[in-house]
Design a protein around this motif. Structure first.
Motif, PDB file in Angstrom:
ATOM      1  N   SER A  58      10.167 -22.821  24.962  1.00 32.54           N
ATOM      2  CA  SER A  58       9.024 -21.959  25.265  1.00 32.54           C
ATOM      3  C   SER A  58       9.359 -20.947  26.358  1.00 32.54           C
ATOM      4  O   SER A  58       8.977 -19.772  26.282  1.00 32.54           O
ATOM      5  CB  SER A  58       7.829 -22.824  25.694  1.00 32.54           C
ATOM      6  OG  SER A  58       6.748 -22.033  26.109  1.00 32.54           O
ATOM      7  N   SER A  59      10.098 -21.394  27.378  1.00 33.21           N
ATOM      8  CA  SER A  59      10.458 -20.510  28.484  1.00 33.21           C
ATOM      9  C   SER A  59      11.415 -19.418  28.031  1.00 33.21           C
ATOM     10  O   SER A  59      11.292 -18.256  28.443  1.00 33.21           O
ATOM     11  CB  SER A  59      11.091 -21.324  29.617  1.00 33.21           C
ATOM     12  OG  SER A  59      10.152 -22.215  30.191  1.00 33.21           O
ATOM     13  N   VAL A  60      12.381 -19.775  27.192  1.00 34.20           N
ATOM     14  CA  VAL A  60      13.312 -18.774  26.657  1.00 34.20           C
ATOM     15  C   VAL A  60      12.539 -17.704  25.897  1.00 34.20           C
ATOM     16  O   VAL A  60      12.775 -16.497  26.068  1.00 34.20           O
ATOM     17  CB  VAL A  60      14.353 -19.445  25.745  1.00 34.20           C
ATOM     18  CG1 VAL A  60      15.119 -18.388  24.934  1.00 34.20           C
ATOM     19  CG2 VAL A  60      15.333 -20.271  26.579  1.00 34.20           C
ATOM     20  N   ARG A  61      11.591 -18.123  25.085  1.00 36.47           N
ATOM     21  CA  ARG A  61      10.823 -17.162  24.300  1.00 36.47           C
ATOM     22  C   ARG A  61       9.921 -16.301  25.189  1.00 36.47           C
ATOM     23  O   ARG A  61       9.707 -15.121  24.898  1.00 36.47           O
ATOM     24  CB  ARG A  61      10.009 -17.905  23.241  1.00 36.47           C
ATOM     25  CG  ARG A  61      10.900 -18.509  22.156  1.00 36.47           C
ATOM     26  CD  ARG A  61      10.136 -19.283  21.115  1.00 36.47           C
ATOM     27  NE  ARG A  61      11.042 -19.750  20.064  1.00 36.47           N
ATOM     28  CZ  ARG A  61      10.655 -20.501  19.033  1.00 36.47           C
ATOM     29  NH1 ARG A  61       9.383 -20.869  18.911  1.00 36.47           N
ATOM     30  NH2 ARG A  61      11.536 -20.876  18.117  1.00 36.47           N
ATOM     31  N   GLY A  72      20.273 -15.760  31.077  1.00 34.25           N
ATOM     32  CA  GLY A  72      20.972 -17.007  30.788  1.00 34.25           C
ATOM     33  C   GLY A  72      20.122 -18.233  31.029  1.00 34.25           C
ATOM     34  O   GLY A  72      18.991 -18.148  31.503  1.00 34.25           O
ATOM     35  N   VAL A  73      20.695 -19.375  30.704  1.00 33.31           N
ATOM     36  CA  VAL A  73      20.063 -20.673  30.931  1.00 33.31           C
ATOM     37  C   VAL A  73      21.069 -21.569  31.633  1.00 33.31           C
ATOM     38  O   VAL A  73      22.225 -21.648  31.222  1.00 33.31           O
ATOM     39  CB  VAL A  73      19.609 -21.332  29.614  1.00 33.31           C
ATOM     40  CG1 VAL A  73      19.194 -22.777  29.843  1.00 33.31           C
ATOM     41  CG2 VAL A  73      18.459 -20.551  28.982  1.00 33.31           C
ATOM     42  N   ASN A  74      20.615 -22.216  32.701  1.00 37.85           N
ATOM     43  CA  ASN A  74      21.457 -23.197  33.395  1.00 37.85           C
ATOM     44  C   ASN A  74      21.071 -24.589  32.932  1.00 37.85           C
ATOM     45  O   ASN A  74      19.880 -24.915  32.854  1.00 37.85           O
ATOM     46  CB  ASN A  74      21.264 -23.075  34.908  1.00 37.85           C
ATOM     47  CG  ASN A  74      22.103 -24.092  35.670  1.00 37.85           C
ATOM     48  OD1 ASN A  74      21.626 -25.165  36.012  1.00 37.85           O
ATOM     49  ND2 ASN A  74      23.357 -23.764  35.923  1.00 37.85           N
ATOM     50  N   ARG A  87      21.738 -26.273  21.455  1.00 40.23           N
ATOM     51  CA  ARG A  87      21.259 -25.772  20.167  1.00 40.23           C
ATOM     52  C   ARG A  87      20.160 -24.736  20.368  1.00 40.23           C
ATOM     53  O   ARG A  87      20.114 -23.713  19.676  1.00 40.23           O
ATOM     54  CB  ARG A  87      20.752 -26.946  19.317  1.00 40.23           C
ATOM     55  CG  ARG A  87      19.995 -26.560  18.037  1.00 40.23           C
ATOM     56  CD  ARG A  87      20.710 -25.545  17.188  1.00 40.23           C
ATOM     57  NE  ARG A  87      22.067 -25.953  16.837  1.00 40.23           N
ATOM     58  CZ  ARG A  87      22.959 -25.158  16.294  1.00 40.23           C
ATOM     59  NH1 ARG A  87      22.661 -23.884  16.072  1.00 40.23           N
ATOM     60  NH2 ARG A  87      24.169 -25.593  15.990  1.00 40.23           N
ATOM     61  N   ILE A  88      19.272 -24.973  21.318  1.00 41.26           N
ATOM     62  CA  ILE A  88      18.204 -24.010  21.613  1.00 41.26           C
ATOM     63  C   ILE A  88      18.801 -22.698  22.105  1.00 41.26           C
ATOM     64  O   ILE A  88      18.403 -21.606  21.680  1.00 41.26           O
ATOM     65  CB  ILE A  88      17.231 -24.580  22.661  1.00 41.26           C
ATOM     66  CG1 ILE A  88      16.422 -25.726  22.049  1.00 41.26           C
ATOM     67  CG2 ILE A  88      16.296 -23.498  23.200  1.00 41.26           C
ATOM     68  CD1 ILE A  88      15.547 -26.463  23.041  1.00 41.26           C
ATOM     69  N   ILE A  89      19.779 -22.782  23.001  1.00 37.92           N
ATOM     70  CA  ILE A  89      20.428 -21.584  23.526  1.00 37.92           C
ATOM     71  C   ILE A  89      21.036 -20.768  22.392  1.00 37.92           C
ATOM     72  O   ILE A  89      20.901 -19.536  22.341  1.00 37.92           O
ATOM     73  CB  ILE A  89      21.503 -21.980  24.557  1.00 37.92           C
ATOM     74  CG1 ILE A  89      20.832 -22.501  25.834  1.00 37.92           C
ATOM     75  CG2 ILE A  89      22.424 -20.805  24.877  1.00 37.92           C
ATOM     76  CD1 ILE A  89      21.804 -23.060  26.847  1.00 37.92           C
ATOM     77  N   ILE A  90      21.686 -21.448  21.474  1.00 38.23           N
ATOM     78  CA  ILE A  90      22.316 -20.764  20.346  1.00 38.23           C
ATOM     79  C   ILE A  90      21.268 -20.197  19.399  1.00 38.23           C
ATOM     80  O   ILE A  90      21.316 -19.022  19.011  1.00 38.23           O
ATOM     81  CB  ILE A  90      23.264 -21.725  19.606  1.00 38.23           C
ATOM     82  CG1 ILE A  90      24.447 -22.106  20.507  1.00 38.23           C
ATOM     83  CG2 ILE A  90      23.758 -21.091  18.296  1.00 38.23           C
ATOM     84  CD1 ILE A  90      25.333 -23.200  19.943  1.00 38.23           C
ATOM     85  N   ASP A  91      20.292 -21.025  19.022  1.00 38.29           N
ATOM     86  CA  ASP A  91      19.269 -20.596  18.060  1.00 38.29           C
ATOM     87  C   ASP A  91      18.449 -19.419  18.576  1.00 38.29           C
ATOM     88  O   ASP A  91      18.057 -18.535  17.810  1.00 38.29           O
ATOM     89  CB  ASP A  91      18.328 -21.756  17.734  1.00 38.29           C
ATOM     90  CG  ASP A  91      18.988 -22.837  16.894  1.00 38.29           C
ATOM     91  OD1 ASP A  91      20.079 -22.588  16.356  1.00 38.29           O
ATOM     92  OD2 ASP A  91      18.399 -23.930  16.771  1.00 38.29           O
ATOM     93  N   VAL A  96      23.838 -16.089  27.967  1.00 39.27           N
ATOM     94  CA  VAL A  96      24.726 -16.822  28.870  1.00 39.27           C
ATOM     95  C   VAL A  96      24.278 -18.278  29.012  1.00 39.27           C
ATOM     96  O   VAL A  96      23.076 -18.561  29.134  1.00 39.27           O
ATOM     97  CB  VAL A  96      24.741 -16.172  30.272  1.00 39.27           C
ATOM     98  CG1 VAL A  96      25.520 -17.024  31.268  1.00 39.27           C
ATOM     99  CG2 VAL A  96      25.329 -14.759  30.203  1.00 39.27           C
ATOM    100  N   ALA A  97      25.225 -19.194  29.013  1.00 42.84           N
ATOM    101  CA  ALA A  97      24.985 -20.589  29.360  1.00 42.84           C
ATOM    102  C   ALA A  97      25.745 -20.876  30.644  1.00 42.84           C
ATOM    103  O   ALA A  97      26.960 -20.686  30.707  1.00 42.84           O
ATOM    104  CB  ALA A  97      25.465 -21.527  28.254  1.00 42.84           C
TER     105      ALA A  97
END
Length: 354
Positions: A58-61, A72-74, A87-91, A96-97
């Motif tokens: 939800s936060s990514v969106r 990015g996401v840490n 998987r969420i990061i990719i989808d 950036v990860a």
């Protein structure tokens, strides 16, 4: 929006305008702060370690709905659900990860195969060499001045060691707040700087005003390092609560840890078995005793009490030493414009050889 720009290997790698990174602080680096930093030209990083898997997606969106800029996401490489988060990061097409601990060779390969840039944090030159050999695209190195879990080697000593050890972009963290610091890091060979406390203390940060006031009132001597929160060196503001923790005995510390472990389980929906798996991973990765693993349950909930609930009497406030030099709350856009303008002015003022 600042027109001032300094191109570096980091800006070219990630596709941001400025060589600045807003770090992925738990309970702090949510969609509002990350999108504001990203929109202003820095690399904003979501702090997902304190989010559930559903909250992460939800936060990514939400960030994506606020800005088209890269972010990015840490995440914790040793978390039991790390694969699901990857998987969420990719989808979701996250650029950036970043990782607080070094991810495995296999995890790096999975992310890179999907076109995700991998930026782990490291604490020594040898760690940087290892992770670079595994395919990391860049590394972030934090000196002892940095907030939260920290080491004891100053940035000015650690940074050049890491720069000399690898040929991928190095991001410097620990003790940075302005354009002069950016220029200093670039002079050491870094490709940019990462700031946590400085971005926490912006008007775009959702940290409660009462907590921000405590940071702004702090001097450099009001920032301390303690092992009493979770058994590991943790840099934070010195408060009455921290003093009480320092004086508490082993039994009281373990009882408090059990109470907070139960609270974190309720907050995240994690089962006890999953928490035990994460504890085993932490114990192996950091060679912790079982007492330290149990104490580690303190960190998320004690940080939440301050950073979300505003309870400076019940929560702890992770802080870099630089907190003692910060006295205002600009927006992310104002902060980034100021940093870049000062960096360029500093460069122009340097003496030039004939």
């Amino acid at each position: 929006m600042s027109d001032a720009a300094i191109a570096t290997p980091l800006t070219r790698l990630v596709g941001v305008r400025h060589p600045l990174v807003q770090t992925g602080m738990g309970w702090v680096a949510g969609p509002r702060l990350v999108s504001a930093a990203a929109e202003a030209g820095a690399l904003g990083i979501l702090g997902s370690a304190t989010m559930t898997v559903e909250q992460l997606r939800s936060s990514v969106r939400e960030v994506r709905s606020r800005t088209a800029a890269p972010f990015g996401v840490n995440l914790r490489a040793d978390a039991g659900d790390a694969a699901e988060r990857v998987r969420i990061i990719i989808d979701e097409g996250v650029r950036v990860a970043s990782f607080a601990l070094a991810p495995s060779r296999e995890l790096i390969a999975r992310l890179k195969d999907a076109g995700v840039i991998v930026i782990p944090s490291v604490g020594a030159g040898r760690h940087a060499e290892k992770i670079a050999a595994w395919g990391a695209d860049a590394v972030l190195v934090q000196g002892g001045e940095g907030g939260g879990h920290t080491g004891d080697v100053a940035t000015g000593v650690l940074l050049p060691q890491v720069v000399d050890a690898v040929d991928i972009p190095v991001i410097a963290a620990g003790g940075f707040r302005d354009g002069r610091g950016l220029v200093a890091a670039l002079a050491y060979g870094a490709s940019g700087i990462a700031m946590g406390t400085r971005f926490l203390l912006t008007s775009d940060s959702t940290v409660p005003d009462a907590v921000k006031s405590r940071y702004l009132a702090a001097t450099v001597k009001d920032v301390t390092v303690t092992t009493k929160v979770d058994g590991l060196p943790h840099r934070m503001l010195r408060t009455e609560l921290v003093g009480s923790l320092e004086r508490s005995g082993r039994a009281a510390s373990l009882l408090r840890a059990l109470r907070h472990a139960a609270a974190f389980r309720r907050e995240t929906g994690m089962g006890w078995a999953e928490m035990v798996r994460d504890g085993l991973a932490m114990r192996h990765g950091k060679e912790l005793s079982w007492s330290q693993v149990l104490l580690a349950a303190n960190t998320p909930m004690m940080l939440r009490a301050a950073m979300v609930d505003g309870r400076t009497d019940l929560g702890v406030m992770a802080a870099g030493q630089v907190a003692g030099l910060i006295d205002d709350l600009p927006s992310c856009a104002e902060l980034i414009e100021r940093v870049m303008a000062e960096a360029l002015a500093t460069l122009r003022a340097l003496p030039h050889t004939p």
